[in-house]
Each structure stands twice: as C-alpha cells, then as structure tokens.
Design a protein around this motif. Structure first.
Motif, mmCIF file in Angstrom:
data_model
loop_
_atom_site.group_PDB
_atom_site.id
_atom_site.type_symbol
_atom_site.label_atom_id
_atom_site.label_comp_id
_atom_site.label_asym_id
_atom_site.label_seq_id
_atom_site.Cartn_x
_atom_site.Cartn_y
_atom_site.Cartn_z
ATOM 1 N N GLU A 163 0.806 -1.292 0.152
ATOM 2 C CA GLU A 163 0.069 0.015 0.133
ATOM 3 C C GLU A 163 0.739 1.421 0.180
ATOM 4 O O GLU A 163 1.808 1.379 0.737
ATOM 5 C CB GLU A 163 -0.863 -0.046 1.287
ATOM 6 C CG GLU A 163 -1.775 -1.279 1.524
ATOM 7 C CD GLU A 163 -2.998 -1.180 0.890
ATOM 8 O OE1 GLU A 163 -3.410 -0.130 0.276
ATOM 9 O OE2 GLU A 163 -4.064 -1.940 1.400
ATOM 10 N N ILE A 164 0.640 2.350 -0.755
ATOM 11 C CA ILE A 164 1.346 3.440 -0.640
ATOM 12 C C ILE A 164 0.314 4.749 -0.619
ATOM 13 O O ILE A 164 -0.713 4.670 -1.121
ATOM 14 C CB ILE A 164 2.108 3.717 -2.148
ATOM 15 C CG1 ILE A 164 1.207 3.564 -3.292
ATOM 16 C CG2 ILE A 164 3.466 2.577 -2.268
ATOM 17 C CD1 ILE A 164 1.708 3.780 -4.831
ATOM 18 N N LEU A 165 0.891 5.786 0.312
ATOM 19 C CA LEU A 165 0.176 6.874 0.399
ATOM 20 C C LEU A 165 0.729 7.996 -0.332
ATOM 21 O O LEU A 165 1.896 8.262 -0.432
ATOM 22 C CB LEU A 165 0.371 7.244 1.669
ATOM 23 C CG LEU A 165 -0.046 8.518 2.530
ATOM 24 C CD1 LEU A 165 -1.703 8.360 2.482
ATOM 25 C CD2 LEU A 165 0.720 9.075 3.930
ATOM 26 N N VAL A 166 -0.468 8.473 -1.388
ATOM 27 C CA VAL A 166 0.019 9.359 -2.358
ATOM 28 C C VAL A 166 -0.360 10.773 -2.115
ATOM 29 O O VAL A 166 -1.452 10.996 -1.656
ATOM 30 C CB VAL A 166 -0.588 8.903 -3.706
ATOM 31 C CG1 VAL A 166 -0.282 9.939 -4.727
ATOM 32 C CG2 VAL A 166 -0.267 7.407 -3.999
ATOM 33 N N ASP A 167 0.441 11.780 -1.936
ATOM 34 C CA ASP A 167 0.289 13.039 -1.672
ATOM 35 C C ASP A 167 0.192 13.828 -3.140
ATOM 36 O O ASP A 167 0.845 13.977 -3.933
ATOM 37 C CB ASP A 167 1.304 13.746 -1.079
ATOM 38 C CG ASP A 167 1.102 15.180 -0.719
ATOM 39 O OD1 ASP A 167 0.105 15.502 -0.713
ATOM 40 O OD2 ASP A 167 2.215 15.974 -0.688
ATOM 41 N N ARG A 168 -1.332 14.175 -3.309
ATOM 42 C CA ARG A 168 -1.623 14.828 -4.333
ATOM 43 C C ARG A 168 -1.247 16.335 -4.466
ATOM 44 O O ARG A 168 -1.987 17.125 -5.234
ATOM 45 C CB ARG A 168 -2.913 14.665 -4.826
ATOM 46 C CG ARG A 168 -3.272 13.159 -4.935
ATOM 47 C CD ARG A 168 -4.700 12.942 -5.502
ATOM 48 N NE ARG A 168 -5.816 13.567 -4.894
ATOM 49 C CZ ARG A 168 -6.223 13.463 -3.557
ATOM 50 N NH1 ARG A 168 -5.906 12.306 -3.009
ATOM 51 N NH2 ARG A 168 -7.064 14.120 -2.912
ATOM 52 N N SER A 169 -0.875 17.347 -3.480
ATOM 53 C CA SER A 169 -0.595 18.687 -3.120
ATOM 54 C C SER A 169 0.123 18.990 -4.366
ATOM 55 O O SER A 169 1.213 18.203 -4.695
ATOM 56 C CB SER A 169 0.131 18.708 -1.908
ATOM 57 O OG SER A 169 -0.736 18.336 -0.901
ATOM 58 N N PRO A 170 -0.044 20.184 -4.988
ATOM 59 C CA PRO A 170 0.689 20.622 -5.997
ATOM 60 C C PRO A 170 2.039 21.212 -5.532
ATOM 61 O O PRO A 170 2.085 22.118 -4.656
ATOM 62 C CB PRO A 170 -0.173 21.853 -6.561
ATOM 63 C CG PRO A 170 -1.074 22.136 -5.651
ATOM 64 C CD PRO A 170 -1.356 21.014 -4.916
ATOM 65 N N ARG A 171 3.040 20.453 -5.921
ATOM 66 C CA ARG A 171 4.404 20.942 -5.679
ATOM 67 C C ARG A 171 5.395 20.809 -6.639
ATOM 68 O O ARG A 171 5.153 20.301 -7.373
ATOM 69 C CB ARG A 171 4.848 19.914 -4.420
ATOM 70 C CG ARG A 171 3.783 19.935 -3.290
ATOM 71 C CD ARG A 171 4.751 18.986 -2.269
ATOM 72 N NE ARG A 171 3.839 18.410 -1.146
ATOM 73 C CZ ARG A 171 3.419 19.180 0.079
ATOM 74 N NH1 ARG A 171 4.420 20.109 0.159
ATOM 75 N NH2 ARG A 171 2.697 18.760 0.950
ATOM 76 N N PRO A 172 6.520 21.697 -6.436
ATOM 77 C CA PRO A 172 7.626 21.573 -7.426
ATOM 78 C C PRO A 172 8.117 19.977 -7.674
ATOM 79 O O PRO A 172 8.229 19.513 -6.539
ATOM 80 C CB PRO A 172 8.568 22.554 -7.172
ATOM 81 C CG PRO A 172 7.958 23.456 -6.077
ATOM 82 C CD PRO A 172 6.918 22.676 -5.461
ATOM 83 N N LEU A 173 8.060 19.591 -8.899
ATOM 84 C CA LEU A 173 8.614 18.230 -9.219
ATOM 85 C C LEU A 173 9.930 18.043 -8.793
ATOM 86 O O LEU A 173 11.060 18.692 -9.049
ATOM 87 C CB LEU A 173 8.165 17.710 -10.497
ATOM 88 C CG LEU A 173 8.680 16.248 -10.890
ATOM 89 C CD1 LEU A 173 7.794 15.487 -10.356
ATOM 90 C CD2 LEU A 173 8.664 16.050 -12.375
ATOM 91 N N ARG A 174 10.231 16.982 -7.948
ATOM 92 C CA ARG A 174 11.553 16.744 -7.689
ATOM 93 C C ARG A 174 11.952 15.094 -7.720
ATOM 94 O O ARG A 174 10.871 14.366 -7.686
ATOM 95 C CB ARG A 174 12.066 17.083 -6.172
ATOM 96 C CG ARG A 174 11.364 16.537 -4.916
ATOM 97 C CD ARG A 174 11.555 17.580 -3.618
ATOM 98 N NE ARG A 174 10.858 16.930 -2.621
ATOM 99 C CZ ARG A 174 10.827 16.115 -1.781
ATOM 100 N NH1 ARG A 174 11.972 15.272 -2.150
ATOM 101 N NH2 ARG A 174 10.003 15.621 -0.753
ATOM 102 N N ALA A 175 12.991 14.740 -7.893
ATOM 103 C CA ALA A 175 13.236 13.284 -7.773
ATOM 104 C C ALA A 175 12.679 12.388 -6.829
ATOM 105 O O ALA A 175 12.693 12.853 -5.714
ATOM 106 C CB ALA A 175 14.854 12.867 -8.055
ATOM 107 N N GLY A 176 12.153 11.480 -7.085
ATOM 108 C CA GLY A 176 11.576 10.344 -6.162
ATOM 109 C C GLY A 176 10.535 9.463 -6.922
ATOM 110 O O GLY A 176 10.239 9.722 -7.973
ATOM 111 N N LEU A 177 10.047 8.845 -6.060
ATOM 112 C CA LEU A 177 8.755 7.944 -6.378
ATOM 113 C C LEU A 177 7.359 8.913 -6.513
ATOM 114 O O LEU A 177 6.960 9.655 -5.534
ATOM 115 C CB LEU A 177 8.413 6.768 -5.425
ATOM 116 C CG LEU A 177 9.514 5.832 -5.200
ATOM 117 C CD1 LEU A 177 9.334 4.955 -4.213
ATOM 118 C CD2 LEU A 177 10.120 5.135 -6.406
#
Length: 231
Positions: A163-177
């Motif tokens: 299970e993964i928790l996904v944050d949909r907040s608009p943020r600047p894109l940075r490297a990661g999952l």
C-alpha cells in the motif's frame, strides 16, 4: 436541480445546518440530490427524503465521507461529530489527546509492471494515520489517498500488494517515487529530470528498461510519501 428540494413546507422539519449545507453544496456544484443519491448507491429519493423529511435522521458515516470528498469539504459540514480523540498513556507520561485522519483507499492499482487503466472511483475503505504525524510531514489529509501497488517492476523498493500513500498536493517536481499517468495508464515509477524538457521514468527492478519521455507526456498524479505491506 429538482426545485422541490429548494423550499420547505409547514409539514417539513426545520432544516438543520448539515441538511442546509448539503443543499447549498449541491446548488453550487449544479448537481441534483437524486444524482448524489446515485453516487452513494442509494435510490433516487434518498437524499431528498433526508433533506425534506429528516429520514434518515443523519447520514451514515460512509455516505457522509463520500459526499464530503465529492464536494471537497470537511465532514463536519455534513454533520460529522467532532474528530475522534483517544488517550494515549506511556510509562510515567501524562495522558494526552491524539487525533486521527482516515485516508481513503481507492480501488485501483498503480502498476509497477505492465500497467492498469486509471479510473475515477469512490473509495472502498479507509486507512487511519496519526494526524500529528501527517502534520509533521507537512501533509494535508484532504490531499492524500492510499492505493495498492501491482506488479514487480519497482522491487525491491515496492512489492506487489504493498500500500502506498500518495500526496496529490501541487508541489515543484523533484526526483523520487511518483504515481503518474502515462499513455492512459496509471503507474508508480521513480522520476528523475532528463535532458531538456524530458523526464526519466525508472523502474527499480533492473529487469525492466528505463524510459525517457517528454515532460508534457507524463501526468504526475502525486508523490509517494509512505509505504506499507505484509512481511
């Protein structure tokens, strides 16, 4: 909207704040109460009877949550009781109140393999997180959802069924999952900046090839901020 729900008659009970707020939200969104009843899997008259006749006396918890998520409002506006508090006591520590946030679990998978089609669907369940922990992470509960990983392309980081928790907040894109939509498919992949105007779409499992796609072709749904799964 059916105009019959806009006024009350002498036989109708006084409209409490939760019912009045539901009518207001429906009018603002331009959706009928019968359509909202269908969203809940109820008969078409369900919410009209709730608003005009006071039956049921209050919305069931799952119905209230679904409506709150549809309108993007706090459940309290639709009659939810104050947030649950529990007392936690440690050895030699005073009792203190702890709040909780119930995050919706969505019935779709972010594929870590060949991919699954993304669908907009109502939540089927909830996963409870500490409100304090979420605040410490800078996360807003209303912007979070939990989905299941499908496939093996992100092993060993993510396994099939995690299970993964996904944050949909608009943020600047940075490297990661991140959970992304690519070619109409919902995927969980590692993103890294590529050459000008591109993103590297990476599977942690070396058996799967890396991709480099134009940034405009990759719709970022949200950042993965937590994972959980069976041992």
């Amino acid at each position: 909207m059916d105009s019959r729900i806009e006024t009350q008659t002498a036989a109708d009970p006084p409209m409490d704040p939760a019912r009045a707020r539901l009518v207001s939200l429906a009018a603002e969104r331009g959706v009928s109460l019968s359509a909202l009843s269908g969203l809940l899997g109820r008969n078409a008259a369900y919410l009209q009877q709730f608003v005009r006749k006071g039956s049921p006396r209050k919305l069931e918890e799952n119905d209230r949550r679904t409506l709150a998520e549809f309108f993007g409002v706090d459940e309290a506006e639709l009659g939810a009781p104050p947030r649950e508090t529990v007392l936690t006591v440690g050895a030699g520590a005073p009792a203190r109140a702890a709040d909780w946030a119930d995050i919706p679990r969505l019935p779709l998978g972010a594929s870590a393999g060949a991919g699954t089609l993304a669908r907009d669907v109502a939540p089927v369940d909830r996963l409870r997180f500490s409100g304090r922990w979420l605040r410490q992470q800078g996360l807003e509960p209303v912007m979070l959802s939990v989905i299941e990983v499908e496939g093996d392309s992100m092993e060993p980081t993510l396994r099939d069924g995690d299970e993964i928790l996904v944050d949909r907040s608009p943020r600047p894109l940075r490297a990661g999952l991140h959970v992304i939509r690519l070619d109409d498919v919902l995927l969980v992949k590692r993103l890294e900046p590529g050459a000008a105007g591109t993103l590297r779409v990476i599977s942690d499992n070396p058996a799967y090839p890396r991709m480099e796609r134009r940034a405009e072709d990759v719709a970022v749904v949200g950042r993965v901020v937590w994972k959980g799964g069976r041992i």
